[in-house]
Design a protein around this motif. Sequence first.
Motif, PDB file in Angstrom:
ATOM      1  N   ALA A 175     -59.393 -29.570 -17.792  1.00 48.19           N
ATOM      2  CA  ALA A 175     -59.668 -28.519 -18.949  1.00 48.19           C
ATOM      3  C   ALA A 175     -58.402 -28.183 -19.699  1.00 48.19           C
ATOM      4  CB  ALA A 175     -60.222 -27.215 -18.318  1.00 48.19           C
ATOM      5  N   GLU A 181     -56.287 -25.456 -22.191  1.00 47.54           N
ATOM      6  CA  GLU A 181     -56.850 -24.262 -22.934  1.00 47.54           C
ATOM      7  C   GLU A 181     -55.681 -23.572 -23.167  1.00 47.54           C
ATOM      8  OE1 GLU A 181     -58.123 -21.344 -19.768  1.00 47.54           O
ATOM      9  OE2 GLU A 181     -58.215 -23.101 -18.463  1.00 47.54           O
ATOM     10  N   HIS A 229     -56.264 -26.915 -16.196  1.00 46.05           N
ATOM     11  CA  HIS A 229     -56.633 -27.317 -15.005  1.00 46.05           C
ATOM     12  C   HIS A 229     -57.395 -28.455 -14.677  1.00 46.05           C
ATOM     13  CE1 HIS A 229     -60.330 -25.138 -15.454  1.00 46.05           C
ATOM     14  NE2 HIS A 229     -59.770 -24.442 -16.156  1.00 46.05           N
ATOM     15  N   ASP A 268     -66.325 -25.719 -18.466  1.00 48.35           N
ATOM     16  CA  ASP A 268     -65.632 -24.566 -18.755  1.00 48.35           C
ATOM     17  C   ASP A 268     -65.022 -24.780 -20.285  1.00 48.35           C
ATOM     18  OD1 ASP A 268     -63.774 -22.374 -18.522  1.00 48.35           O
ATOM     19  OD2 ASP A 268     -62.288 -23.341 -17.349  1.00 48.35           O
ATOM     20  N   GLU A 322     -60.396 -23.613 -25.395  1.00 39.78           N
ATOM     21  CA  GLU A 322     -60.681 -24.470 -24.306  1.00 39.78           C
ATOM     22  C   GLU A 322     -61.542 -25.417 -24.516  1.00 39.78           C
ATOM     23  OE1 GLU A 322     -61.637 -22.362 -20.554  1.00 39.78           O
ATOM     24  OE2 GLU A 322     -60.729 -24.157 -19.460  1.00 39.78           O
ATOM     25  N   HIS A 368     -61.717 -24.650 -10.612  1.00 41.58           N
ATOM     26  CA  HIS A 368     -59.971 -25.064 -10.818  1.00 41.58           C
ATOM     27  C   HIS A 368     -59.664 -26.113  -9.970  1.00 41.58           C
ATOM     28  CE1 HIS A 368     -60.083 -20.671 -12.493  1.00 41.58           C
ATOM     29  NE2 HIS A 368     -59.958 -21.804 -13.716  1.00 41.58           N
TER      30      HIS A 368
HETATM   31 MG    MG Z   1     -60.367 -23.017 -17.612  1.00 41.17          MG
END
Ligand code: MG
Length: 259
Positions: A203, A205, A169, A104, A236, A176
Amino acid sequence: MRAAGRIVAGVLKHCADLVAPGVTTGDLNEAAYTKGKELGAEDFSFLDYHGFPGVICSSVDEVVVHGIPGRCDYRGGKVADRTLQEGSLVSVDFGAISQGFHGDSAVTVPVGEVSPELKELLRVGREALWAGIRQVKPGCRLSDIARAIERSIRERPHRYGVVTNYVGHGIGRRLHEPPNVPNVLTKDLLRNDLVLEAGVTIAIEPMVCLGTAKTKTLSDGWTVVTRDGRPAVHFEHSLAVTEEGFEILTSREDGGTTH
Ligand code: MG
Ligand code: MG
């Protein structure tokens, strides 16, 4: 995680290179689908996520996150395509699955030539992500990441808004996962602070606004915009905590970025 991250990096680089006046968010969505398949994506993390109809989120100017790209069938209707205009900003957020694991990442890109004010906003957003990333090593706390991100934005002469109601996350077999990775220090974070160990994948962001950080969600149920209509940026990366520090799984640099 590395395999998924490489696909995500390749797709985002491809989409970022395509951004130009006259290109539409639907074009970017189709390009992401085609490039993702070409790079071996087994599936797309956002497509059908709680009903989201796009492969990417495309967030133009006042859209902070979760913008729906054009030409997506959505609740039986057609989402209007949005043509990118010279001087705008577009954030492309993309996730893909490889061998059951997600990657992600998001990047905000200028459309043609943008104002010095927007160039600075882009720089502040990019540097906020890096301020957070540089904290990552075994033994670091979620609060260390949040504090570094918030500081790097707040220390600027211009008073930027830092979005607090959307956060980073954990990421892995699901897009997630716990824990939340906030971008500002709060009492709640300090109460629920966590120490990160090698092997954890998260992640980070940050979202930075030229004006207010207050947001609202449009009636489509997805599109998050600034309440004052001024632009926002979103950067991110997915990364792994390693014994040495961190490894950026979605790095667009050749050979990846490890520290
Ligand atoms: Mg994300
Ligand atoms: Mg994302």
